[in-house]
Design a protein around this motif. Sequence first.
Motif, short mmCIF file in Angstrom:
data_model
loop_
_atom_site.label_atom_id
_atom_site.label_comp_id
_atom_site.label_asym_id
_atom_site.label_seq_id
_atom_site.Cartn_x
_atom_site.Cartn_y
_atom_site.Cartn_z
N GLU A 1 -10.85 6.94 -2.73
CA GLU A 1 -9.52 7.19 -3.30
C GLU A 1 -9.01 5.99 -4.07
O GLU A 1 -8.33 6.12 -5.09
N GLN A 2 -9.36 4.76 -3.55
CA GLN A 2 -8.89 3.52 -4.18
C GLN A 2 -10.08 2.62 -4.49
O GLN A 2 -10.37 1.68 -3.74
N LYS B 1 3.03 3.24 -9.89
CA LYS B 1 1.67 3.20 -10.42
C LYS B 1 1.28 1.83 -10.97
O LYS B 1 0.09 1.56 -11.20
N ASN C 1 0.83 -1.21 0.00
CA ASN C 1 0.00 0.00 0.00
C ASN C 1 0.86 1.26 0.00
O ASN C 1 0.53 2.27 -0.63
N ILE D 1 -0.79 -1.91 -7.77
CA ILE D 1 -2.03 -1.41 -7.18
C ILE D 1 -2.74 -2.56 -6.46
O ILE D 1 -3.39 -3.41 -7.09
N ALA E 1 -10.47 0.19 -6.29
CA ALA E 1 -10.14 -1.23 -6.46
C ALA E 1 -10.21 -2.02 -5.16
O ALA E 1 -10.26 -3.25 -5.18
N ILE E 2 -10.20 -1.32 -4.01
CA ILE E 2 -10.24 -2.04 -2.73
C ILE E 2 -11.62 -1.99 -2.08
O ILE E 2 -11.77 -2.33 -0.90
N ASN F 1 -11.34 4.13 2.48
CA ASN F 1 -10.48 4.57 1.38
C ASN F 1 -10.98 4.14 0.00
O ASN F 1 -10.25 4.24 -0.98
N THR F 2 -12.22 3.69 -0.04
CA THR F 2 -12.78 3.25 -1.31
C THR F 2 -12.86 4.38 -2.34
O THR F 2 -12.63 4.16 -3.53
N ASP G 1 -5.55 -4.62 -4.82
CA ASP G 1 -6.99 -4.57 -5.05
C ASP G 1 -7.74 -5.31 -3.95
O ASP G 1 -7.14 -5.75 -2.95
N ARG H 1 2.41 1.69 -3.44
CA ARG H 1 1.40 2.09 -4.42
C ARG H 1 1.49 3.56 -4.78
O ARG H 1 1.30 3.96 -5.94
#
Length: 260
Positions: A71-72, A29, A22, A32, A74-75, A68-69, A34, A25
């Motif tokens: 901002e990210q 780039k 993390n 990442i 994918a998580i 943090n969904t 997920d 990350r």
Amino acid sequence: MIAAWARVGRTDKAEELLWQANEIRAKCKTLIPDVITYNSVVHAYLKDKKCDNGLEKIIQIVDYMEQNTKEQPAICPDCFTYHCVLKAWANSDRVDAGIHAVEALEKMHNLWEAGDTSLKPVTAFYNMGINKIAKSMGSINPRKALEVLNLIELSQFCDPDIISYTTVIECFSKSKDPSAAEQSLEIFYEAWQIYQEKEDKEMMPNLRTYTMVILSLSKKPTLENIVKGRNLLAQLNDLYSKNKDPRLRPNTYQIGRAHV
């Protein structure tokens, strides 16, 4: 590497790699993490019997995913994430475990309704939440258990089974709800009607079903409830005579409760 550490029982190392990835990350780039990355660690803590704070670790990781969904993306937690959370709370002996188990279940249900197919919903998931309420170490909230039963009934994915109905009745039988007797009987007859209409042996009320509803009636020993309890006992006797199933054999506890 995360999966490898998890397989050898070093969940702490798996989590350490997760947070390292993390951090990287932000600089790399092409790396990442997920939802699968995070779920791997969450599931590892669920399976790690040697870890004393596995539940706390799972909550910490899932909280991070939820917060943090934006901002990210994918998580963003999926059905598998909350399935692990549900099982973790189901295994917990915390007083508030039942409440949190149902919260995880409701999140899963909402994801399914929204079209998330990452984990096929089954009645056992809902039953897990109801059962945790029934086994709650604190005050039992039968209304919450009834809400879960209603969720199954409204679901497009699966149907309640006799375990679902019986466990909700158990919640009422153990509670101080003033309408526990009436509510238990109503739930029983709903299950009985389904059994009669579908002629499905899997929906046949069992010894535990009768025991719990008779217990609910005995806690409000009006003449009407005593009569209803005796009628249920007679119905159980008829079922036993018809099916000769030893699991339906009335016992002295039921007989005593039905004659309170």
